[in-house]
Design an enzyme around this catalytic site. Structure first.
Site, PDB file in Angstrom:
ATOM      1  N   SER A  85       0.836  -1.212   0.000  1.00 55.83           N
ATOM      2  CA  SER A  85       0.000   0.000   0.000  1.00 55.83           C
ATOM      3  C   SER A  85       0.863   1.252   0.000  1.00 55.83           C
ATOM      4  O   SER A  85       0.591   2.218  -0.727  1.00 55.83           O
ATOM      5  CB  SER A  85      -0.887   0.011   1.247  1.00 55.83           C
ATOM      6  N   ARG A 139       1.490   4.259  -3.037  1.00 57.55           N
ATOM      7  CA  ARG A 139       1.241   5.676  -2.737  1.00 57.55           C
ATOM      8  C   ARG A 139       2.505   6.514  -2.901  1.00 57.55           C
ATOM      9  O   ARG A 139       2.432   7.693  -3.239  1.00 57.55           O
ATOM     10  CB  ARG A 139       0.677   5.792  -1.313  1.00 57.55           C
ATOM     11  N   ARG A 185     -13.496  -7.104 -11.016  1.00 58.47           N
ATOM     12  CA  ARG A 185     -13.675  -6.476  -9.699  1.00 58.47           C
ATOM     13  C   ARG A 185     -14.559  -5.227  -9.766  1.00 58.47           C
ATOM     14  O   ARG A 185     -14.547  -4.497 -10.751  1.00 58.47           O
ATOM     15  CB  ARG A 185     -12.293  -6.187  -9.086  1.00 58.47           C
ATOM     16  N   SER A 207     -13.563   0.780   2.908  1.00 62.16           N
ATOM     17  CA  SER A 207     -12.539   0.567   1.881  1.00 62.16           C
ATOM     18  C   SER A 207     -11.543   1.719   1.849  1.00 62.16           C
ATOM     19  O   SER A 207     -11.904   2.859   1.548  1.00 62.16           O
ATOM     20  CB  SER A 207     -13.195   0.425   0.508  1.00 62.16           C
ATOM     21  N   ASP A 224      -6.712  -8.321   4.429  1.00 61.51           N
ATOM     22  CA  ASP A 224      -5.894  -9.117   3.508  1.00 61.51           C
ATOM     23  C   ASP A 224      -5.321 -10.367   4.168  1.00 61.51           C
ATOM     24  O   ASP A 224      -4.705 -11.199   3.493  1.00 61.51           O
ATOM     25  CB  ASP A 224      -4.738  -8.264   2.965  1.00 61.51           C
ATOM     26  N   LYS A 276     -12.152  -9.843  -3.672  1.00 58.14           N
ATOM     27  CA  LYS A 276     -10.711  -9.556  -3.721  1.00 58.14           C
ATOM     28  C   LYS A 276     -10.123 -10.199  -4.986  1.00 58.14           C
ATOM     29  O   LYS A 276     -10.860 -10.472  -5.929  1.00 58.14           O
ATOM     30  CB  LYS A 276     -10.038 -10.058  -2.438  1.00 58.14           C
TER      31      LYS A 276
HETATM   32  C1  S3P Z   1      -5.566  -1.431   0.055  1.00 61.05           C
HETATM   33  C2  S3P Z   1      -6.790  -1.522   0.646  1.00 61.05           C
HETATM   34  C3  S3P Z   1      -7.524  -2.780   0.834  1.00 61.05           C
HETATM   35  C4  S3P Z   1      -6.638  -4.000   0.639  1.00 61.05           C
HETATM   36  C5  S3P Z   1      -5.725  -3.863  -0.547  1.00 61.05           C
HETATM   37  C6  S3P Z   1      -4.852  -2.634  -0.427  1.00 61.05           C
HETATM   38  C7  S3P Z   1      -4.931  -0.116  -0.093  1.00 61.05           C
HETATM   39  O1  S3P Z   1      -8.568  -2.842  -0.106  1.00 61.05           O
HETATM   40  O2  S3P Z   1      -7.419  -5.162   0.497  1.00 61.05           O
HETATM   41  O3  S3P Z   1      -4.884  -5.005  -0.659  1.00 61.05           O
HETATM   42  O4  S3P Z   1      -3.710  -0.043  -0.377  1.00 61.05           O
HETATM   43  O5  S3P Z   1      -5.620   0.898   0.087  1.00 61.05           O
HETATM   44  P1  S3P Z   1     -10.016  -2.176   0.216  1.00 61.05           P
HETATM   45  O6  S3P Z   1      -9.736  -0.810   0.648  1.00 61.05           O
HETATM   46  O7  S3P Z   1     -10.792  -2.217  -1.056  1.00 61.05           O
HETATM   47  O8  S3P Z   1     -10.604  -3.065   1.273  1.00 61.05           O
END
Ligand code: S3P
Length: 438
Positions: free
Chosen positions: A27, A31, A127, A172, A320, A347
């Site tokens: 993540s 970013r 998705r 989310s 996750d 997912k």
């Molecule tokens: C993520 C948010 C999660 C996670 C994904 C990474 C992110 O998804 O499952 O692997 O980096 O913001 P959701 O926000 O859709 O639950």
């Protein structure tokens, strides 16, 4: 897409010992490229995850004219072009397996002067994207999806966005982040309220780039029209990758493992809380702050686990990690119940069905429900299980072999490279009896 590892072959038994550092946080890596690209000046990233998903984001920003050096052993330099410096890509942006890339970039690209189309692999193409495109439309964006609300996404440029106040129907972080990124370009204030705590890396990193974001309870807000200033980002090891080893060392008797420099942001530590509820022996050492993100070394020793009812609050903070938590539940004494986790069905695969099918194939009493699973712990057999091309399903079943009574083969493991390049070598190094079956 890397095709180097197609099957995992696992001999039963073993334990985990030593000290390891798992790859960088996925993540935060995504970013770092996105915010670094729209910042003014250079952003120096270390610990960047060189996995397919984060590389898909990196390539997409290169395709939009951003000069990015590396990655070279986790080091990346992003030469930011400022909020309005991205250029139209020559072609469709292919984001592979990466939902994070597509959802976050929807928000960022909805505000550009040019049109852009984003597509992905067969999993990403299934998705749901309306959760992002509908609130973005309320902000003034124009994005076409397929009739089912899935990719490809065609984003029309040249739209003037306005800030909104929005309460998310799903917990989310991807949706929250997409709207905050659109909000950077929107007139006025964008305020996003979440129904449960989700990862807040976007808010923290924006602040690191000198952009004001306020958090008031479950609402994050920012005003459009500011600037981001390039900075240094040290990406911690990914707790979602560490999770496989937290469970592995917990269930394999005789284990004593140290995981170094792991991100322990409270919006991500549900896996530690749940494992501790189950009786795991997990200790956080040397807790520190690294560029606005909490980091620790984590020591885990084997311990007998017991089944639990997973608290709803922990679900988005461990979203996750459920594939491998289901394996922990299969090795625990008594029953584990998960509810309120319907998100798992959308997912990289339907993780409730994929895990239930695989666990049942190994002889576990696992009952999938609409929004979770009921698992009664007991003996694990061997056999062949399907990963459904899902990285986390593949690694979860590799961990299960520690407690199986015979060999396990996991099929279609190439996508492990999306989040955890080098998994087989690192897992072998600390004691998993795994080989890459080609
Ligand atoms: C993520 C948010 C999660 C996670 C994904 C990474 C992110 O998804 O499952 O692997 O980096 O913001 P959701 O926000 O859709 O639950």
């Amino acid at each position: 897409m890397s095709t180097t590892v197609k099957r995992f072959l696992l001999e039963p038994g073993g334990c985990l010992r030593g000290r390891i550092r798992v790859p960088g946080d996925k993540s935060i890596s995504h970013r770092s490229i996105m915010l670094g690209s729209i910042a003014e000046g250079c952003t120096e990233v270390s610990g960047f995850l060189e996995g397919e998903d984060a590389l898909a984001t990196l390539r997409a920003f290169r395709d939009m004219g951003v000069v990015i050096d590396g990655p070279e052993r986790g080091r990346v330099t992003v030469h930011g072009v400022g909020l309005h410096g991205l250029k139209a890509p020559l072609d469709v942006l292919n984001l592979g397996n990466s939902g994070t890339s597509m959802r976050l970039m929807s928000g960022l690209l909805a505000a550009q002067s040019f049109d852009v189309t984003m597509c992905g692999d067969s999993s990403l193409s299934k998705r749901p994207m309306r959760r992002v495109t509908e609130p973005l439309a309320q902000m003034g964006a124009l994005i076409d999806t397929s009739a089912d609300g899935t990719p490809p996404l065609k984003i029309h440029g040249g739209r003037a966005l306005v800030g909104i106040e929005y309460t998310m129907p799903v917990a989310s972080a991807q949706l929250k982040s997409a709207l905050l990124l659109a909000g950077l370009y929107a007139a006025g204030t964008t305020s996003i309220t979440e129904p449960a705590l989700t990862r807040d890396h976007t808010e923290r990193m924006l602040r690191g780039f000198g952009y004001a974001v306020t958090t008031d309870g479950s609402t994050a807000s920012l005003k459009g029209g500011g600037t981001l200033k390039g900075c240094a980002i040290d990406v911690p090891a990914d707790i979602s990758s560490a999770a496989f080893f937290l469970v592995a060392a917990s269930i394999a008797e005789g284990s004593d493992l140290l995981l170094e420099h792991v991100g322990v942001n409270p919006s991500r530590t549900g896996v530690i809380d749940i494992l501790r509820m189950m009786g795991a022996d997990i200790v956080l050492l040397n807790e520190r702050d690294v560029g606005g993100e909490p980091v620790a070394d984590i020591r885990v020793r084997s311990a007998p686990l017991k089944g639990v009812e997973i608290p709803g609050e922990a679900v988005p903070r461990a979203i996750d990690e459920f594939p491998v938590l289901f394996v922990a539940a299969a090795c625990a004494e008594g029953q584990t119940v998960l509810t309120g986790a319907a998100e798992l069905r959308v997912k990289e695969s339907d993780r409730i069905q994929a895990m239930a099918d695989g666990l049942i194939a190994l002889g576990v009493d696992a009952q999938p429900t609409e929004d979770g699973m009921v698992i009664r712990g007991g003996a694990l057999g061997g056999g062949t299980v399907e990963s459904h091309d899902d990285h986390r399903i593949a690694m979860a079943f590799a961990v299960a072999a520690l407690r199986a009574d015979s060999a396990i083969t996991v099929r279609d493991c190439a996508n492990v490279n999306t989040s955890f390049p080098g998994f087989v070598a690192l897992a072998r190094e600390c004691g998993l009896r795994i080989s890459d079956g080609g």
